[in-house]
Every structure is written in C-alpha cells, then in structure tokens.
Design a protein around this motif. Structure first.
Motif, short mmCIF file in Angstrom:
data_model
loop_
_atom_site.label_atom_id
_atom_site.label_comp_id
_atom_site.label_asym_id
_atom_site.label_seq_id
_atom_site.Cartn_x
_atom_site.Cartn_y
_atom_site.Cartn_z
N ASP A 103 0.82 -1.22 0.00
CA ASP A 103 0.00 0.00 0.00
C ASP A 103 0.85 1.27 0.00
OD1 ASP A 103 -2.33 -1.34 -0.18
OD2 ASP A 103 -3.02 -0.97 1.87
N GLU A 104 1.94 1.22 0.74
CA GLU A 104 2.80 2.39 0.80
C GLU A 104 3.38 2.69 -0.57
OE1 GLU A 104 6.61 3.84 3.55
OE2 GLU A 104 5.68 1.85 3.84
N GLY A 105 3.85 1.66 -1.23
CA GLY A 105 4.42 1.84 -2.56
C GLY A 105 3.38 2.32 -3.56
N LYS A 106 2.16 1.77 -3.45
CA LYS A 106 1.09 2.21 -4.35
C LYS A 106 0.77 3.68 -4.11
CE LYS A 106 -1.01 -2.35 -4.98
NZ LYS A 106 -2.10 -3.27 -4.65
N ALA A 112 2.73 5.95 -2.99
CA ALA A 112 3.81 6.77 -3.54
C ALA A 112 3.66 6.90 -5.06
CB ALA A 112 5.16 6.13 -3.20
N PHE A 113 3.30 5.82 -5.70
CA PHE A 113 3.10 5.87 -7.15
C PHE A 113 1.95 6.81 -7.50
CE2 PHE A 113 0.84 3.87 -10.86
CZ PHE A 113 1.71 4.35 -11.83
N PHE A 114 0.85 6.69 -6.78
CA PHE A 114 -0.30 7.58 -7.05
C PHE A 114 0.11 9.05 -6.81
CE2 PHE A 114 -3.19 3.83 -5.86
CZ PHE A 114 -3.38 3.49 -7.19
N ARG A 115 0.90 9.27 -5.77
CA ARG A 115 1.31 10.64 -5.49
C ARG A 115 2.18 11.17 -6.63
NH1 ARG A 115 -0.09 13.13 -1.53
NH2 ARG A 115 -0.65 11.25 -0.40
N HIS A 116 3.01 10.30 -7.17
CA HIS A 116 3.81 10.70 -8.34
C HIS A 116 2.91 11.12 -9.50
CE1 HIS A 116 7.02 10.72 -11.32
NE2 HIS A 116 6.28 9.94 -12.07
N LEU A 117 1.91 10.28 -9.78
CA LEU A 117 0.96 10.63 -10.86
C LEU A 117 0.27 11.95 -10.54
CD1 LEU A 117 -0.87 7.27 -11.71
CD2 LEU A 117 1.25 8.19 -12.66
N ALA A 118 -0.07 12.14 -9.26
CA ALA A 118 -0.87 13.29 -8.85
C ALA A 118 -0.09 14.59 -8.97
CB ALA A 118 -1.37 13.10 -7.42
N THR A 119 1.21 14.49 -8.84
CA THR A 119 2.00 15.74 -8.85
C THR A 119 2.80 15.86 -10.15
OG1 THR A 119 3.68 14.56 -7.58
CG2 THR A 119 2.13 15.92 -6.36
N ALA A 120 3.70 14.92 -10.38
CA ALA A 120 4.60 15.06 -11.53
C ALA A 120 3.89 14.89 -12.86
CB ALA A 120 5.74 14.04 -11.41
N MET A 121 2.74 14.20 -12.88
CA MET A 121 2.08 13.97 -14.15
C MET A 121 0.72 14.67 -14.23
SD MET A 121 3.27 10.06 -14.98
CE MET A 121 3.20 10.25 -16.77
N SER A 122 0.58 15.74 -13.46
CA SER A 122 -0.66 16.50 -13.51
C SER A 122 -0.58 17.52 -14.65
CB SER A 122 -0.88 17.20 -12.16
OG SER A 122 -2.13 17.89 -12.18
N VAL A 123 -1.56 18.37 -14.69
CA VAL A 123 -1.56 19.40 -15.72
C VAL A 123 -0.47 20.42 -15.39
CG1 VAL A 123 -3.19 21.02 -14.68
CG2 VAL A 123 -3.18 20.70 -17.15
N ASP A 124 0.17 20.94 -16.43
CA ASP A 124 1.25 21.91 -16.26
C ASP A 124 0.65 23.30 -16.46
OD1 ASP A 124 3.31 23.71 -16.67
OD2 ASP A 124 4.58 22.27 -17.74
N ARG A 138 -7.81 1.67 -9.71
CA ARG A 138 -8.62 2.75 -9.17
C ARG A 138 -9.26 2.34 -7.84
NH1 ARG A 138 -14.34 5.06 -10.46
NH2 ARG A 138 -14.24 6.94 -9.18
N LYS A 139 -9.60 1.07 -7.71
CA LYS A 139 -10.11 0.59 -6.42
C LYS A 139 -9.09 0.87 -5.32
CE LYS A 139 -11.75 -3.73 -4.32
NZ LYS A 139 -11.82 -5.19 -4.56
N ASP A 140 -7.84 0.59 -5.60
CA ASP A 140 -6.78 0.93 -4.65
C ASP A 140 -6.75 2.43 -4.38
OD1 ASP A 140 -5.97 -1.72 -4.56
OD2 ASP A 140 -4.34 -1.46 -6.02
N LEU A 141 -6.82 3.19 -5.46
CA LEU A 141 -6.71 4.64 -5.32
C LEU A 141 -7.83 5.20 -4.44
CD1 LEU A 141 -5.56 7.41 -6.06
CD2 LEU A 141 -6.87 7.31 -8.20
N LEU A 142 -9.04 4.70 -4.65
CA LEU A 142 -10.16 5.19 -3.85
C LEU A 142 -9.96 4.88 -2.38
CD1 LEU A 142 -13.11 4.23 -6.24
CD2 LEU A 142 -12.42 6.54 -5.58
N ARG A 143 -9.40 3.72 -2.13
CA ARG A 143 -9.17 3.29 -0.76
C ARG A 143 -8.04 4.09 -0.12
NH1 ARG A 143 -5.68 -0.71 0.92
NH2 ARG A 143 -5.30 -1.30 -1.24
N LEU A 144 -6.96 4.28 -0.88
CA LEU A 144 -5.77 4.90 -0.30
C LEU A 144 -5.81 6.42 -0.34
CD1 LEU A 144 -3.18 2.47 -1.95
CD2 LEU A 144 -3.90 2.48 0.46
N GLY A 145 -6.63 6.96 -1.27
CA GLY A 145 -6.54 8.41 -1.50
C GLY A 145 -7.63 9.22 -0.82
#
Lengths: 415, 415, 415, 415
Positions: D61-64, D66-78, D130-137
């Motif tokens: 879960d921790e690794g997931k 971190a990955f979601f956070r990467h998507l949320a920040t580094a791969m968001s809209v510029d 996304r099921k993970d994301l909903l749970r973790l986010g």
C-alpha cells in the motif's frame, strides 16, 4: 440467433486429431470389410474403417460396383442361419434365442455400415457412398436390396429428432451459402448477387435442416417470401425492383422453393417436417402471419396435356386454369395417387389445392413444363393432420370450391 | 474452444414451439402405440408420440411394467410372418422379397421407438424409459429381450461418430457441472468448492462425451490430473494444499476417475473411446506429456482375498502389493476374463498393468474394497491395439515385469 | 475457432428494442445538441441522441457543414472560462479547482460526442459522421480543430485493448466477406470466386481487427500467404494454378496486402498492432514459420524517378533494383522521413528493408506506380522494438547489406 | 440465447500470446511511467505498459500510494504550459493552436492510463488500480484530483453504448455465477443451492451488464421476480416453498435486488440503464407484463427516526407505514435531495414512490436498518422521462396519492 456457432464447433471437432496414425494397408477392401465386422474392439475398428474409406475413395466405378456386389452377396442375410435361429426361437422364446434371431436376421453389412460410421466425419462419406450406389445399382436387384439397408440405417440416423433447423441468411458462412446456390433446384440462383436478393431483404427468409454429424452440409432448405396476400407470379415475387415489406406488414408466408441437397439421402424424407416446423416457428416469431402457402410449379402439366391431346396454346387464362385444376384433381398415377409429383408431396403433407395461376412462371423452364401455370398449396395448420390422414387412406385431395369448379368446367368443356 | 455454444444452441432448439398443440387424449397407451406404428404420415406421428410420452410419464411402476410387457409380447417379432417371408426370400432373392424379409424380421417395437424419437427431446426420454425397463425387467426373459431392441437402437444412435467431446471446466454451465457432482462415481465430489478444486487448477482437466440430441446430459466423463511422474496415492493427487504444476511442467496425464452418467445407456460403451480420444487430444495440446496412465481402484480385491482365505491385515506393503498383483493377473471370472471389473475394462481397452500401490486410497471406501491398494493401468498409444487384440482373443493380460515378479512372489509365499 | 459467435451476438444485441419510442421532433439540430449536453439524466439523453442522429442523417452536405460549424464555434472551448478556471487552480490546487479546470478545458462538443455514443449502434454512426467531417472540413481551420476532438475520442475508444482480432476465412459470414471485397485496397478482389481463392486454400490466411461496438465492420485486415522462401512476384504468389502448400510445409508468412476499412478512423492507427499480433499468433500456431515478411508496393517510385529525371525504361533488372533501393533508403519528405508512404509505415513499425524485386507486380497499377518493382519489408520480432526506436528517434532506416550495396551502386551510377 | 459465446471467445482472446517476451526490468516505476508516455511507438509501449503493471502489482500500500502521489503531482496538468497555450490560442484560433491547447490542458497521466490500456486485459487491471486509489486516497486532495482523471476515462470507456446486457441463469458459466454470489449486496445468497433458487425457477430472471474488455466480470446485475400483483414482503417473494408461476401467468416484474460489482467503477453509473433496458426487453419478451416495480430496502429509515426522536417500536403497521412515507417524501440531505440513497437512485431514474410495507423484510439486516419496512418504486415507462426531468430540476418526488396521504397523516400525528 447464434446461428452456426454449434455447427462451426462441430466442424472444429471433426478436424481434431484421430488416435494413432493410418498405416498403409494392402489388403483387398473385401478383407478390410470382413475384419471390420469381425473385430471385437473399437480401437482397431476405427483404423480399419478409415482404411476402408481410403480404399473405397481410390476406386473407379467398376471397383465400386464390385465392392457393392460383394456387400450385396457375401454380406447379406444368411438364410440358413436365420432359418435355424427362427426355429430355435419358436421352440423357446428366451433372451438368448431372441438375441440369436435378431443377429441372424440382420445382414452383416448393416453392422459394417454402423462401424464405418464410428470414424469422425464418416456420416457424410456414407451418404456419398450411397449416392454412388444409387447411381451404379439402378435396376440391379441385389444392389437395390443392398440399398434398402443403407436407407434403413439412414432413416434411423437422420430421424427428425436428430435434425437441427437453422436460419440461412446473409450473415451465414460463405461455404454454406455457396451450397445453397449449388443445390437450389426450383428457381435457379444465378450468382452471389442473386443469392443476396433471396436472403437479405427484410421480407425474405430461408431455413435448412442440418445433421450434427454433417455440419457443413444442408440436407434440405426452403425459401420463404413474406407478402401481403397470396401471390400468383413467381417473377413478380422475385422481382428485383419490388417494394420490400417490413416483416410486420406481411400477412402471408410463401414457400416458393424447396430443395433437397443430398442425393445420397433419397427416400429419407425431410420436406414435410421442414415446412411444418418453419410454419410453426414463423407463426410464433411473426404473429401477423395468417396464411402459409406455397407458390409451386406443376411439373407434369405439359406432359399430361400432350398425353390427353390437349393444349394450352391459344387458350384463355380461364381455360388454362381449368385445365390445370383438372390435371391436379383428376390425373392419377398407377397407384391412384396424384400424377403430379409436387402435388403428391404437398397433398401428402396435408395441404390443400388452393388456387391456380396462368402466366405465373414465364421462365423457359416454367413455360416448358406447365405453360407458365403455377399453383398455391395452402397449409392450414389446423387441418393438415386431417387432410393428411384422408389422403393417406384414400388419396382424397383437399381443394377449394373454386378449384373444384374450375376442374369441373374443364371436364365439361373437354367433354 | 467455444465450449457449449453448440450445446446451448441445441438447448434453445429443443425449446422451440412444436407444430400444433397437444390435445387431451384418452386412448389407452397400447392403442396409442399401435396408432403410432400404424400411421403413415409423420405429422400425426409426432403428436401421437408426444401423447405416448405423456401417458407413460403418468404411469407408476406397475403401469410401466404392463406397458413394457405389451411391447414385449404384442409388438415383438411375428415368427409366422417371418417364416413366410424367409421362405419367399429363399425362393427368389429380389428387392421386394428382401424388403419383406427385413420388415418381417424387425419387431414392431423397434419402429415404435424410432418414431417416438422424432419428437424433439425424445432421445433423453427414451434413455430414461430404458432405465425404467432395466430396473423393472431384471430377470424377466420377455422384458430382457425387449431391452435388446432398445440397446440395439441406442448403439446405432450413440455411435462414436455422433458423439461430441467437450472439455468441462470452471467456465462450463452450472447445470452441467451439477451433473458432474451428481454422477462422479469413483471419488465423490463433496460440493461446489470441491468441484472447483477438481476443475479450476491449471494441472487439472476434465472431458465428457455429449450427444447432440441430449445437450444437457453428459454421457460419460473422465477427470485428468497432470503430474510429473506416475502417482501412487489418490489422496496426495487430490490434496488441497498440493503445489499446482503449470501444464507445461507436466509429463504425465493421470486418468483418475471415469464415470458413466446414464443408467439408461448401460451396455452402450463409451469409456474406451473417451480415454483414447482424450489421450490423443492432450498429446497434441501438450506435447510434453509422455505418459498416459490411470490411478484406479481395485474394487474386487477385498472380496477375493476373503474368498481365498487371505488378508492384508498386518501385511507389509510389499506383501500387500504382491497380493494385489496376483489378484490382478490371476483371478478370473467364469469366462476366463479378469475377475476385477476395472481391470477388465482397461485391459480390454489395451492398457497394461503397470504398478500397484499400498496406502494409495485411504478413504473408507478404498480401505473397504481393497485395503487401500490402487493400480496404474498404462495406455501406451503405440501398443494398445496389439494389447487389445491379444486380450480379445485369449484374455492375455499385458503387464510389466515388475508386476509379474510381484504376482509370482505372492504365489510362492502363499504356497 | 468460434469465429463470429461473439460478433453475431452483439449484432443481435444492437437490434434489441430500445427503451421507449422515438417521438417526432421539430427542434433545430443545434437545439437538440444543446439539450443533449445539458440534460442531467441518461434516460432522456438517449432519446435526444437518437433524435440528433435522425436529424443529421436527413441533412445534405450543406446542412452537415452548418452543423459541424456550429460544433466548431458554439461548442468549442470557452477561453474566458478556461482562463478563470486556470487562475483559480493556480491559486489553490484542490479537487474542486482541478475538476473545474478539467471541465473548462474540455470543449462541450466532446461531451456531446460521448453522449451520442450511448445509443446502441452509435459508434459506427459517429465514425461515419467523422468521415463526412473529413470530406467537408478539409482546409477549414475550425472544422479541422473540431476533427481533433473526434480523433481524440476515437483514439481512446479504439484503443488496442478494446480491439478483437478475428480470422477471416471461407466460413466467415457473407456480409463480412462482401466488405473484404469492397475494402481491399492493394490488390483488388474481382468477385466471390477471386475471394475464395484468397481465403480458402490451406496456405492462405486473413485476419481483421473488429471493435465490439461495430461488429459488422472490419476496421483493418491483412492477407497472408504461407510460402517456402520469400517471394518476389505478387502475380506468382496469387497465381490461380499454383501448387498449394500445407500449412506445415511453409516456413514464411507473407503479408501481401493490408487495407484500412474505415475512412472515418483516419489517423487512428491499427496496422502496426495488427501485423505484430498476427505474426505472434501465427508463430505459435505454426511453429515452422521462421520468417515474417511483406511483399509491398513502392507507390512513390515512379513519381520520384520522374522528379529526379531518371527512368526505369530500358534499364536492366539490376539497375532497376538499384534505383528502387536508392529511392527507399535516401528519398525523404520534408520532415526527413522516408518519402515513400508504405516505407514510412513498415519502417515506423520496426521492419527492415530486406529485398527489392523487378517485374514483381506487372499489373497496370503496379507498372504505373513503380515500374513493376516491389519490396520485402522483414519483421524480425526480436529486433522490431530496437528498429522502431531508432527510426522514431532519427528516421534511421534498417536495411540489409545487400540493399545498401544496391543503393550505393545506384548512387555511383547516377553520379 | 447464445449467452456467453461472445464473452468466452474474448476470454480466449485475452489468453492469446502477446508479441515478444517480457524482459526483467529494474527501472523505478516512475521512470517506466515517463517512458510509456514518452515513447512514440506502440510496440515498445505495450511492453513498457506490461512492465508497469508488473511493478505495480508487486507494491504494498505504501508503494502504491507513492506511485499515485507521483501521478498526482509530476504527471498533472502543467499550469504554466497551459497558460501559454491558452494565450496563443486566444491570439489565433488555428488547428495548431487548438491542438497545442488541448494537449496542454490534458494531464500526462490521462495519456498514461490510455497507453496502459493497450495491453490485453488491462482494463480490468486499471479498474483494480482505481479501487486501490479510492481506498488509499480518501481525503487527500491531490489523489482525489487524480481520481477524477481515472473516472473521466472510465466514464468514456464504460459508455452505455459499449456495454453488453446478458441474461444470467443456471446455464451460465460457474466462474460468472460465483461472482454473482460474491457481489450480491442486498439480499445475501448463502450458497450454490440458494443461487439455484434465485436463477432456475421459471418465474425468476437475472441480467447483468458486461464490458467486452472484461468478459469475466459482471459490472452490475439485477435480480427479477415475475409475480401476479405487487409484492409486499421479500421473504414471501423468495420463499423456498412458494408456487412457481409460469412466465406467461405473471403480470408484474419485480426488481428486488440491484448490485454493483466493481468498487473501481464507483461513480460510473449503470443502474439506470440496466433497469430501463431490462424492463424494455422483458416487456417485449413477455407481453403479459404490465407493471415494472421494485421491492426496495429503506436503508436510512432507522437512523432518521432516531434523529427525529421517533420510533417504530410498538407502532401499528399503519403508523409505521406513515412514518416510512414521511421519511421518503420529506427527509432531505444537505443538497435538498432525498436523504435515503436508494430513494435518490430510483427517483433520479424517474420512478414513483408507489407503496410502503410493514413487516416486509424481517431479516436481521432489514429489521436493523428500517424496522422491516420496504418500499415499491414503480417504473412507468411512459412517465419515467418526465419524472426524471422534474426530479433533476428541483428534486420533485413523484408519488401516489396514497403515499402522500400516509406522509401527511404522519406529519399530523407527529405534530
């Protein structure tokens, strides 16, 4: 609407690997046949059966005839053995004496044919074999007797309960459709465009019987036109530029063409079942359909007129219709059945002679066989059983009052 | 791999409307049967057949027995007629005299059964009818003779060429799977979870034969385990916590359970074909498979030991294996065939007695019938035909040297 | 091998009744579009969407252009709103400000297209709509911008993960096969007999991508010939009287024709995936296949020669091959990519220029576009990824030493 | 009735070999994601996508997170890039400036998700992600914003036009049925016997939506009982010993259970479409059905009563029905919508509050959540659109006069 899913599956099945490999075999086919009937186990039996098919396929007509003659004589019923078994059975009716009687009464070639049928795909090959037999054995009493055994087994295997009814349409597999083109026997289908016109419009239907062991081969098919009212001309019915009804607008289903596909299944009748099943299915699917009727050729009319010294030439449409009606109601074969083969078929199914039409089939074939006359046989589902029974009992022909009046008028006029 | 597409299609087919409606009928069933054989046409025939089935279904055992007795006597072969037809045939062998002979030699009830089979879905009903007959007619010579006709027709209809092999897996329809649970006759399947353990793992396979006219009813099925090496314990083979091989890792296919499903098809043999076909298919699909073998019960061992005054109790595993080997190789029935029914089946198929195992089936049933002993029969596809023929000719039993040594040791020890 | 079972099923699905009936509607299409985007609920949305499709279908080109212009202007992105949303987002990056930004950044017409797609069967209608748009909007910046939105959504919907690969063969439904005839763009299929020659022989294969929402419409298909060795003439490859290899005898799969079927999916690329998937599938099904190669036209060769003041006329085959090699390796478009469009496609996929052939396509079209020259592009599955990446990075062209030598010889000769 | 033919086919499809093999990869997942978005070609893209899925699957879960956070920040809209693109677009609205704007407005992670989806089978994996994301986010603004992108793409991919409606019955594949057992959320299915009682009787139906890219996973399903009249007790409706109607005897279809199956598709709504489509299909298949109605829980009733200081305890059935009616018609959430979630769903679909019943669900769960009260929502197909629109506009609740009278009586009594 899953169409050919099942058939295709079985196609796949048939192409699966067979146990073991087929060794070259130099035994004469008669020896292979004897071994096949003689082997106790199924395993070697399948190999032996495949070898027999291979050997048979390599033969020319002379060789095939010789093989059939062997079956007809050496593998027929053994009268002496049967006589003995019958005597024993009459003495004491036990399970064993009955079994012995049944075995003695059955010619060895029946068991041979059953064992040949164990090979996947064999059923179609046996049907082809009988096609050869019918062609080569005509008029030969021994070979015709042999044919009775083929027909007996085929009647059992192609029992109505084993047949599968399938719609044929423009979404059917091409390898099936090309057979529809090839087998259409009543109104020829010229090419794929013509086929599309028979299948694709919303007011056209086609259905075929298949046997699960011959999934690539339609056995018989019927083409149906949905119409308003009963049609009187096949050219109008099939006209390329006609308006297309929606299925809901139609009140009549016209069976305008029925074709048997397998010469090797001659005498094993499917047509009656097919028409009844299709009529029943259509009446459920399209409750607006009230009338089930054919638009049929009268193939024997010209010949009969000639025999009677009559002619349609120059006759008024009314007069032509009188003569057609008279032919259908009164011309008989030597058994007292209707002389016209199409009439025999539909009347035997319990249909009614409903109407006759002049200028109804103006094709060369239609003009030649019946001066362009056609007939509607009506299938009244509530009355087919009764009609059938009366026909079966005494060849009583069901017809409308109008048809009878026409026939009577013809009689008077001729007299 | 489209699985049940075809079967489901046929299910649909069977549920389609039948021509006409079924009128209430008050004729006795014997009269209906006579009418069915007597009617010329198929149309009324189907209605009559349905009425007969309805009437039959409403009867209790006494009524069914009376009906069977009617078939056994009034619709059996007519010896006088047959005698006359035979005489005529011997005088002149023509197509007509042959036809008359064949017709006279066939009991009317055979044609009755064929006509009953025209009704969609009838095949399964006829199989059920024979199940009743086998139960009610045991020991009665007339009814056993009648059964020969059922069996004769079924053998023709359930010919190998008409059967369809289907994989059974966790994606199969539930209504099929619940029958697998019900019919498993060797190692009982407790519930759906147990079934999933038999079907879902990647090192398990299951195959069944179906007949197109009975698409909801497996006829026979075999359960297969893919393993490395030949197993010696069914509990180990089925252990819930075992490691699951990938299909590619396996070198051996173990047929650990074969179950017939239809009591009404007793004596119509499918097992041989099934094993051979599955072995052939698997060897193509998984080329890594080198060995095809069973892990089979020895159901007659305990009884034989008792008869011989011997016992496994307290015996070493080696001694137990010697006794099992001796039983399998030397114990005979009154025909000289192996006494053990499972041995008869596999040896008759051409298999080899390959190995015997102690502590191989520690279930209550396994302990009771064979003191926990089991046996591997090996199917060597290159040698089954030869083994089969030697067994068919003289009940010669193929076995490994090790098995023969064990059997000999037992003999010595006993002596 | 269950073929079109799934597609046919979906066909059935699409023909099922829709909730409610479609009332006549007199609103202008622009109003319907606004309502469709405005409605909160799906229910009325489907009705509204169907009304929009009906209205659109009734329009002529002028009306369609007006509708597209409406979408292009009134339903484009709202720059002011986007500017405000962006400012708010920059101030505070919350879920709500992000949602508002995303909504503002998306033109209303994208949501319109998605809502239109809720109607069963709509996907195909939207593809047709874009076909109209591409035809009517060429050169118009607003309409070309509108097209970017269609293309964006189609790229998402026709994602590789949603496509289904299906073999096309002589057992495929006729209504699919007639589209293969119609869409073949490389080597025309004359008629159904010609089609059968492309599909039925045991050394021919054909595969197509389908989308589940357009089951009657192939998206792209490739025709494959199984051969021994790499062929150098398409007429020889397709010769009616050639010997047919068994699939097992072949060592090479030749992709000799790839045709896109849907003009409305221009720019949504499938060809790369199709070739790779078919190559992967064939290599599993037929392990004897070692080489995957095309036999491709060189459509730009004649034009280039003309531009260069060169000619194939009178040149030796060797000289012709040199010129073709030089063209393929050195002729560039304004982006630095290969000038030849077919070369761009295959090199972009990671293929190698393997060999060029003179007298390889002697049809009128082949002579006109390339003086009869053709080329083999080789797909070496182990190297396509690397080739692709080098091409993507710098338009580096992978080729054999022989091809490079030919190109160099041409250069020398020309110089 | 071809059922899962298509789905099974696609199952097969998904198991087909992928091009190339998956090499071990040691790059961090963030690097893989960047490469996947950065690669121009599809080929290497599929490999990269598979590597990303593998890497993701191995994370805790921790690794997931971190990955979601990467998507949320580094791969968001510029925002800067978007601001520039917007300015350029405002200056000149060309195809190129529009394309640049659209590209700048879309966060890179959307393209990432689309490219991940190219892998066969990826759609289901993304739904799980996304099921993970909903749970973790939950509660994290960045991750909730990221979720908006998943949801946006899923809404497009799971568009109604791409869904397939399938009947679920006792002939459905076991691996689908076990999911029905697992996902039933309203009235628990105890085991396979219980499931059979829900599916097999002739007066029961079940339907599910599937997506072609996830053929083994139902998305949502509804269970239907065919009855005479509108039922008022779920225990009576499901009673094991009830009489089974024939489908033709029924006049009412009762939607007594609707269950979403995929947590990862939260917020992508299917229920409305499912009920409407099933009602439309049933009304065609069984014209005798006149009423389409639910028998629904009132999950918020007990809580509301508590909040209001009211109680059902000791109340007469009439009083209890008054309170339930009052709750359904008057209790609101903070947006002014009905407080009861099930009421919101059905009223939002355009249904009518038709009747309330005491002692209608006497299970522990039913007693706890609503004191055993249940409600019928009526779907009047002619009025759902209008009801829906009025509800959408102002949360106007459609109800019967009787319900309103009950609610009023409760108000009076309470006051």
């Amino acid at each position: 609407m899953s169409l050919f899913a099942d058939l295709l599956t079985t196609v796949f099945e048939r192409r699966m690997p067979l146990p073991g490999k087929l060794r070259r075999d130099t035994r004469p086919i008669e020896k292979i046949a004897a071994d096949l009937v003689g082997t106790a186990g199924e395993e070697s039996g399948i190999t032996t059966a495949r070898q027999l098919f291979e050997r048979y396929a390599a033969k020319d007509d002379e060789g095939k005839t010789a093989f059939f003659r062997h079956l007809a004589t050496a593998m027929s019923v053994d009268a002496l053995r049967l006589r003995a078994a019958l005597a024993a059975y009459e003495e004491g009716q036990t399970k064993d004496s009955y079994r012995a009687l049944m075995e003695a009464a059955e010619p060895a070639r029946q068991e041979l044919i059953r064992r040949l049928n164990r090979v996947p795909g064999a059923t179609g090959q046996l049907v082809s074999m009988r096609k050869d037999l019918l062609r080569l054995g005509r008029g030969d009493p021994d070979l015709e007797a042999l044919d009775l055994d083929f027909r007996h087994l085929f009647a059992s295997w192609f029992n109505r309960g084993f047949l599968v009814l399938r719609p044929i349409n423009w979404e059917s597999p091409a390898h099936i459709l090309e057979k529809i083109i090839a087998y259409e026997a009543v109104h020829a289908i010229d090419d794929w465009d013509d086929l599309r016109r028979r299948l694709q419009p919303r007011d056209r239907r086609c259905f075929a019987f298949f046997h699960p062991a011959m999934p690539d081969e339609p056995l018989i098919f019927v083409e149906v036109a949905l119409t308003r009212g009963i049609p009187g001309s096949v050219q109008t019915l099939l006209a390329e530029d006609r308006a297309h009804l929606t299925a809901e607008e139609a009140d009549t289903a016209v069976f305008y063409s029925i074709s048997n596909c397998q010469a090797g299944l001659a005498g094993v009748s499917f047509g009656n079942s097919l028409i009844k099943q299709v009529a029943a299915d259509l009446s459920v699917a399209l409750p607006g359909l009230k009338t089930f009727v054919t638009l049929s050729p009268i193939p024997g009319l010209s010949r009969w007129l000639e025999d009677e010294g009559l002619s349609l030439e120059g006759a008024t449409p009314k007069r032509r219709r009188e003569l057609a009606a008279r032919y259908l109601l009164t011309a008989k074969d030597r058994h007292g059945a209707p002389r016209d083969p199409v009439a025999r078929f539909h009347l035997g199914n319990g249909a009614i002679v409903h109407a006759v039409h002049a200028d109804a089939d103006t094709s060369a074939k239609g003009m030649a066989q019946s001066g362009g006359m056609m007939v509607n046989y009506l299938y009244d589902l509530d009355r087919v059983a009764q009609n059938h029974e009366r026909f079966a009992a005494s060849y009583a022909i069901a017809s409308t009052g109008e048809i009878r009046a026409l026939a009577n008028a013809a009689e008077t006029a001729t007299a």
